[in-house]
Design an enzyme around this catalytic site. Structure first.
Site, PDB file in Angstrom:
ATOM      1  N   LYS A 148      38.796  -9.566 -40.735  1.00 47.89           N
ATOM      2  CA  LYS A 148      37.845  -9.872 -39.656  1.00 47.89           C
ATOM      3  C   LYS A 148      36.845 -10.915 -40.118  1.00 47.89           C
ATOM      4  CE  LYS A 148      34.051  -7.203 -39.104  1.00 47.89           C
ATOM      5  NZ  LYS A 148      32.741  -7.873 -39.053  1.00 47.89           N
ATOM      6  N   ASN A 149      36.254 -10.703 -41.305  1.00 44.58           N
ATOM      7  CA  ASN A 149      35.160 -11.572 -41.753  1.00 44.58           C
ATOM      8  C   ASN A 149      35.633 -12.943 -42.213  1.00 44.58           C
ATOM      9  OD1 ASN A 149      33.397  -9.618 -41.057  1.00 44.58           O
ATOM     10  ND2 ASN A 149      33.054  -8.863 -43.135  1.00 44.58           N
ATOM     11  N   ARG A 191      26.940 -11.409 -34.755  1.00 47.69           N
ATOM     12  CA  ARG A 191      26.097 -12.114 -35.714  1.00 47.69           C
ATOM     13  C   ARG A 191      26.778 -13.379 -36.238  1.00 47.69           C
ATOM     14  NH1 ARG A 191      22.526 -12.506 -39.229  1.00 47.69           N
ATOM     15  NH2 ARG A 191      23.045 -13.284 -41.306  1.00 47.69           N
ATOM     16  N   CYS A 222      20.111  -6.115 -37.055  1.00 46.08           N
ATOM     17  CA  CYS A 222      21.020  -5.040 -36.641  1.00 46.08           C
ATOM     18  C   CYS A 222      20.619  -3.793 -37.412  1.00 46.08           C
ATOM     19  CB  CYS A 222      22.471  -5.423 -36.899  1.00 46.08           C
ATOM     20  SG  CYS A 222      22.865  -5.484 -38.637  1.00 46.08           S
ATOM     21  N   ARG A 250      18.806  -9.295 -41.305  1.00 43.99           N
ATOM     22  CA  ARG A 250      19.821 -10.354 -41.226  1.00 43.99           C
ATOM     23  C   ARG A 250      19.209 -11.746 -41.034  1.00 43.99           C
ATOM     24  NH1 ARG A 250      24.620  -7.532 -40.218  1.00 43.99           N
ATOM     25  NH2 ARG A 250      25.639  -9.252 -41.284  1.00 43.99           N
ATOM     26  N   ASP A 301      30.254  -3.476 -47.938  1.00 45.19           N
ATOM     27  CA  ASP A 301      30.978  -2.994 -46.755  1.00 45.19           C
ATOM     28  C   ASP A 301      31.775  -1.739 -47.042  1.00 45.19           C
ATOM     29  OD1 ASP A 301      31.690  -6.327 -45.427  1.00 45.19           O
ATOM     30  OD2 ASP A 301      29.895  -5.085 -45.445  1.00 45.19           O
ATOM     31  N   ARG A 337      35.042  -2.729 -33.704  1.00 45.13           N
ATOM     32  CA  ARG A 337      34.737  -4.126 -34.091  1.00 45.13           C
ATOM     33  C   ARG A 337      35.502  -4.508 -35.355  1.00 45.13           C
ATOM     34  NH1 ARG A 337      28.942  -5.184 -35.248  1.00 45.13           N
ATOM     35  NH2 ARG A 337      29.870  -7.231 -35.551  1.00 45.13           N
TER      36      ARG A 337
HETATM   37  C1  EPZ Z   1      28.738 -11.198 -44.211  1.00 45.96           C
HETATM   38  O1  EPZ Z   1      27.520 -11.076 -43.505  1.00 45.96           O
HETATM   39  C2  EPZ Z   1      29.691 -10.203 -43.561  1.00 45.96           C
HETATM   40  N1  EPZ Z   1      29.852 -10.533 -42.155  1.00 45.96           N
HETATM   41  C3  EPZ Z   1      29.135  -8.779 -43.700  1.00 45.96           C
HETATM   42  O2  EPZ Z   1      30.106  -7.874 -43.160  1.00 45.96           O
HETATM   43  C4  EPZ Z   1      28.954  -8.479 -45.184  1.00 45.96           C
HETATM   44  O3  EPZ Z   1      28.387  -7.186 -45.332  1.00 45.96           O
HETATM   45  C5  EPZ Z   1      28.021  -9.525 -45.805  1.00 45.96           C
HETATM   46  O4  EPZ Z   1      28.579 -10.843 -45.600  1.00 45.96           O
HETATM   47  C6  EPZ Z   1      27.828  -9.328 -47.300  1.00 45.96           C
HETATM   48  O5  EPZ Z   1      29.058  -9.343 -47.950  1.00 45.96           O
HETATM   49  C7  EPZ Z   1      30.649 -11.581 -41.805  1.00 45.96           C
HETATM   50  O6  EPZ Z   1      31.191 -12.265 -42.633  1.00 45.96           O
HETATM   51  C8  EPZ Z   1      30.813 -11.831 -40.341  1.00 45.96           C
HETATM   52  P1  EPZ Z   1      24.763 -12.370 -46.121  1.00 45.96           P
HETATM   53  P2  EPZ Z   1      26.326 -12.150 -43.743  1.00 45.96           P
HETATM   54  O7  EPZ Z   1      24.161 -13.566 -45.464  1.00 45.96           O
HETATM   55  O8  EPZ Z   1      26.863 -13.495 -43.945  1.00 45.96           O
HETATM   56  C9  EPZ Z   1      20.273 -11.610 -47.232  1.00 45.96           C
HETATM   57  C10 EPZ Z   1      30.846  -5.992 -41.967  1.00 45.96           C
HETATM   58  O9  EPZ Z   1      30.581  -4.771 -41.957  1.00 45.96           O
HETATM   59  N2  EPZ Z   1      20.014 -12.974 -46.743  1.00 45.96           N
HETATM   60  O10 EPZ Z   1      25.517 -12.537 -47.396  1.00 45.96           O
HETATM   61  O11 EPZ Z   1      25.327 -11.939 -42.668  1.00 45.96           O
HETATM   62  C11 EPZ Z   1      20.490 -10.664 -46.083  1.00 45.96           C
HETATM   63  O12 EPZ Z   1      19.252 -10.161 -45.621  1.00 45.96           O
HETATM   64  C12 EPZ Z   1      29.742  -7.009 -42.066  1.00 45.96           C
HETATM   65  O13 EPZ Z   1      32.018  -6.458 -41.893  1.00 45.96           O
HETATM   66  C13 EPZ Z   1      18.787 -13.555 -46.998  1.00 45.96           C
HETATM   67  O14 EPZ Z   1      17.933 -12.944 -47.633  1.00 45.96           O
HETATM   68  O15 EPZ Z   1      25.728 -11.592 -45.115  1.00 45.96           O
HETATM   69  C14 EPZ Z   1      21.316  -9.565 -46.653  1.00 45.96           C
HETATM   70  O16 EPZ Z   1      20.449  -8.607 -47.206  1.00 45.96           O
HETATM   71  C15 EPZ Z   1      28.370  -6.368 -42.225  1.00 45.96           C
HETATM   72  N3  EPZ Z   1      18.513 -14.794 -46.507  1.00 45.96           N
HETATM   73  C16 EPZ Z   1      22.093 -10.261 -47.770  1.00 45.96           C
HETATM   74  O17 EPZ Z   1      21.507 -11.545 -47.941  1.00 45.96           O
HETATM   75  C17 EPZ Z   1      19.432 -15.484 -45.765  1.00 45.96           C
HETATM   76  O18 EPZ Z   1      19.144 -16.603 -45.327  1.00 45.96           O
HETATM   77  C18 EPZ Z   1      23.540 -10.469 -47.440  1.00 45.96           C
HETATM   78  O19 EPZ Z   1      23.590 -11.302 -46.309  1.00 45.96           O
HETATM   79  C19 EPZ Z   1      20.686 -14.888 -45.507  1.00 45.96           C
HETATM   80  C20 EPZ Z   1      20.952 -13.634 -46.005  1.00 45.96           C
END
Ligand code: EPZ
Length: 442
Positions: free
Chosen positions: A35-36, A105, A129, A134, A321, A413
């Site tokens: 999915k991701n 998202r 969320c 996020r 995850d 989802r």
């Molecule tokens: C991706 O989300 C995945 N979603 C998430 O999967 C997954 O948990 C996550 O990566 C981490 O592996 C998709 O790919 C669609 P991040 P993403 O930006 O890109 C912080 C699932 O269940 N952060 O790496 O949104 C943020 O707050 C979903 O399949 C900042 O601080 O994840 C978070 O704590 C859930 N500043 C951490 O990084 C930023 O500008 C991880 O976020 C961006 C993020």
């Protein structure tokens, strides 16, 4: 399924899964496309005027939501079996509407390819969320560094390329956090920028590598995907491609955890073992035996499972995850386990639901101490987010009695028809639709 099980006190207005626990599983579970990765590859198709065919696409509500957004921008989209064909030639708009983007998202990742393709993008800020706020600071900061003027009005983030002919300028970018979405967004933007972009402290997730694979198949020049430093040399345009999505490592991990929890022998396939090394190491440390077989893995759980320590980290660390599904397993392991969630600030909501089933868990901030118990009890529970819902299904499979799991809008989802696939390997599980429940109650 006994009628009594159906008449348990559950919310009549919600579809839910009804699980009779304590059933060993046996057989093979097929792993769908990731999915991701699929969501980001769909966004990348915006970068070309030519058609992009994505094979091994998962059949999930999130995929449908992303398709709706792309079609609203003028893109062509149709399915051919498990392949999706996306036609960027029809792209006329760069401003997806909030009523479509709010469901997903990952829709925010579109800001990168849209500003790269059109020189301008207006994308609604994704809400937070249940698992965290996020933020998308890294995404916006990187685009700004590439010469985009970033502004926000009424919850919509605008990015306008200020470079010559509305083209972004490649440059070095240091991410404060190895954000998956920011890395992917900036890779897509840099693919069409003028000059070289170097992403430092980039995310190393397999989905980032998969995106680089598609972009290179489209003619992009990218080195270092899968490491913390990714170099992208911009090109003037990208052509179409025919590309297969990687297997979903989170789905594969969920199945392996379910096998361990139910002491089952299961073949899970296909699995790219390098995508799951941290999880496999923990399962083996607990007492599982896992062996490669064909394109997948066969897992058996001979004796008692021992508790362990888990700390979620960006890849190649233990994936956030799979933290919730793994905690369901730890709840019935022998001895104490210690879980620390370092990626998201609010991703322990499944603890309260597991406690309702008799799990002995104490939390302190983002850490949880899990004292294994011999048995969980089946009760009505709710999946509060996608992966928490998967955790409740696993808990229901091992619990004594009947577990009703609601929150299927989250589960669907990320997992296609999960109950049908588990039924096929022997689980006593069925989906009770809200209308049917209401009729039963009438
Ligand atoms: C991706 O989300 C995945 N979603 C998430 O999967 C997954 O948990 C996550 O990566 C981490 O592996 C998709 O790919 C669609 P991040 P993403 O930006 O890109 C912080 C699932 O269940 N952060 O790496 O949104 C943020 O707050 C979903 O399949 C900042 O601080 O994840 C978070 O704590 C859930 N500043 C951490 O990084 C930023 O500008 C991880 O976020 C961006 C993020």
């Amino acid at each position: 399924m006994t009628l009594a099980a159906l008449n348990a006190p559950v919310d009549l207005g919600k579809s839910h899964l009804c699980i009779i626990g304590q059933q060993r599983l046996e057989g093979e579970l097929h792993v769908n496309g990731a999915k991701n990765s699929a969501l980001t590859l769909m966004a990348a198709s915006v970068l070309s005027h030519e058609p992009v065919r994505l094979r091994n696409m998962p059949d999930l509500t999130d995929i449908g939501a992303m398709a709706q957004i792309l079609v609203s921008l003028g893109m062509g989209f149709h399915l051919e079996g498990s392949s999706a064909v996306l036609r960027g030639g029809g792209l006329t708009r760069h401003d997806p509407s909030y009523d479509l983007t709010r469901k997903l998202r990952a829709s925010f990742f579109l800001i990168g390819p849209l500003v790269a393709r059109h020189g301008v993008a207006k994308v609604p800020l994704p809400g937070g969320c249940r698992i965290g706020s996020r933020p998308v600071r890294e995404h916006s900061k990187g685009l700004q560094a590439m010469g985009a003027r970033i502004s926000m009005e009424s919850g919509v983030v605008s990015a306008e390329a200020q470079g010559n002919h509305g083209r972004l300028q490649g440059c070095p970018i240091h991410l404060d956090y190895p954000s998956v979405g920011a890395t992917e967004t900036l890779m897509m933007a840099a693919a069409l920028a003028e000059g070289e972009t170097v992403l430092h402290n980039a995310a190393q997730e397999p989905e980032v590598v998969d995106l680089a694979g598609l972009l290179k198949a489209m003619g992009a020049r990218i080195q270092g995907a899968g490491s913390s430093t990714i170099k992208i040399s911009g090109v003037k345009e990208l052509h179409g491609a025919d590309y297969a999505v990687i297997p979903d490592r989170v789905e594969a991990g969920t199945f392996l955890i379910a096998a361990a929890a139910t002491r089952s022998r299961l073949h899970v396939t296909p699995v790219e073992t390098s995508h799951l090394s941290a999880v496999l190491a923990k399962l083996e440390a607990m007492g599982c035996s896992i062996s490669p077989q064909g394109q997948g893995l066969t897992i058996t759980t001979p004796g008692q499972l021992r508790g362990c320590e888990v700390r979620t980290q960006p890849f190649p660390g233990f994936p956030t995850d799979l933290q919730a599904p793994f905690m369901a397993l730890l709840s019935i392991a022998q001895g104490d386990s210690f879980v620390t969630e370092t990626v998201f600030e609010n991703r322990l909501q499944h603890v309260a639901e597991l406690q309702r089933m008799g799990a002995q868990i104490r939390t302190n901030g983002n850490a949880a101490l899990v004292k294994g118990v011999p048995m969980l009890s089946g009760v009505p529970v709710t999946g509060t987010d996608l992966r928490a819902a998967a955790a409740m299904v696993i808990a229901g499979l091992v619990a004594d009695g009947v577990t009703h799991v609601s929150g299927l809008e989250h589960l669907d989802r990320g997992y296609t028809r999960l109950e049908e696939r588990l039924q096929a390997v022997g689980a006593r599980i069925s989906r009770i639709d809200a209308t049917r429940t209401a009729l039963l109650a009438a």
